[in-house]
Design a protein around this motif. Structure first.
Motif, PDB file in Angstrom:
ATOM      1  N   LYS A   9       0.844  -1.200   0.000  1.00  0.00           N
ATOM      2  CA  LYS A   9       0.000   0.000   0.000  1.00  0.00           C
ATOM      3  C   LYS A   9       0.879   1.251   0.000  1.00  0.00           C
ATOM      4  CE  LYS A   9      -4.001  -2.126   2.133  1.00  0.00           C
ATOM      5  NZ  LYS A   9      -5.075  -1.965   1.216  1.00  0.00           N
ATOM      6  N   TRP A 162      -5.087   5.839  -5.470  1.00  0.00           N
ATOM      7  CA  TRP A 162      -4.719   6.633  -4.296  1.00  0.00           C
ATOM      8  C   TRP A 162      -5.784   7.697  -4.036  1.00  0.00           C
ATOM      9  CZ3 TRP A 162       0.724   9.403  -4.247  1.00  0.00           C
ATOM     10  CH2 TRP A 162       0.978   9.942  -2.976  1.00  0.00           C
ATOM     11  N   SER A 192      -1.007  -6.691  -6.188  1.00  0.00           N
ATOM     12  CA  SER A 192      -1.780  -6.257  -5.023  1.00  0.00           C
ATOM     13  C   SER A 192      -1.815  -7.310  -3.928  1.00  0.00           C
ATOM     14  CB  SER A 192      -3.215  -5.923  -5.439  1.00  0.00           C
ATOM     15  OG  SER A 192      -3.216  -4.836  -6.331  1.00  0.00           O
TER      16      SER A 192
END
Length: 194
Positions: A9, A162, A192
């Motif tokens: 992240k 984002w 991811s």
């Protein structure tokens, strides 16, 4: 084998996604900024870092450009007019998307609380919306540079994601569907999940 240091992240996702698109094996060290692991590869503690043999590279966009050039994919050839256009778009995305989002993040959690100016976020959201409209107008096909995914697509999609996470206003339908199509790619899904 490459080694990627950085939390999923974070901007490290760009590098992980790039490696997945290229089909290159890598080891992922899931480390936050300024963590002991990050400091071991970058004295500033910033992430991501990429280890390629004895070389340690930093900055997600520099790493993506390096990987694209090294593997001859996801980029126009260096020295070509197409590459100059691609680089111009990449730099624009850094200035008009990434920088705006980072400024909002600084005033949300990164700066010491007494240095934050929460009111600036409204102006940043306005700037981002204006830039998103420009990007949407530029999008003429499945990808920003034509019929194939390139470095700017990975950068743009990461920034669009984002913006969603930062509760910026939703982009127009064209950019929304563009971002969704990129997120649906197997390479994005694999990165991811890293």
């Amino acid at each position: 084998m490459y080694k990627v240091i950085g939390a999923t992240k974070s901007r490290a996702l760009r590098v992980l996604w790039m490696l997945e698109e290229l089909g290159q094996p890598y080891e992922h060290i899931n480390a936050g900024a300024r963590s002991p692991e990050a400091l071991a590869y970058n004295p500033l503690g910033k992430i991501p870092a990429l280890v390629d043999g004895d070389a340690v590279l930093t900055d997600s966009v520099a790493i993506m450009t390096y990987l694209a050039d090294k593997h001859g994919r996801l980029t126009a050839p260096a020295g070509s007019v197409a590459r100059a256009h691609q680089d111009a778009l990449t730099f624009w995305l850094i200035d008009e998307f990434d920088a705006i989002l980072w400024a909002a993040a600084k005033h949300s959690f990164a700066l010491p609380e007494e240095r934050r100016v929460p009111a600036v976020k409204d102006a940043l959201k306005f700037e981002f919306e204006r830039s998103a409209a420009i990007l949407s107008d530029r999008l003429d096909g499945p990808f920003l540079m034509g019929d194939e995914i390139t470095v700017p697509d990975i950068l743009a999609c990461h920034c669009l994601n984002w913006a969603i996470g930062a509760r910026f206003p939703r982009t127009d339908d064209k950019l929304f569907h563009y971002g969704k199509a990129l997120r649906d790619r197997p390479a994005f899904q694999a990165a991811s999940a890293a």
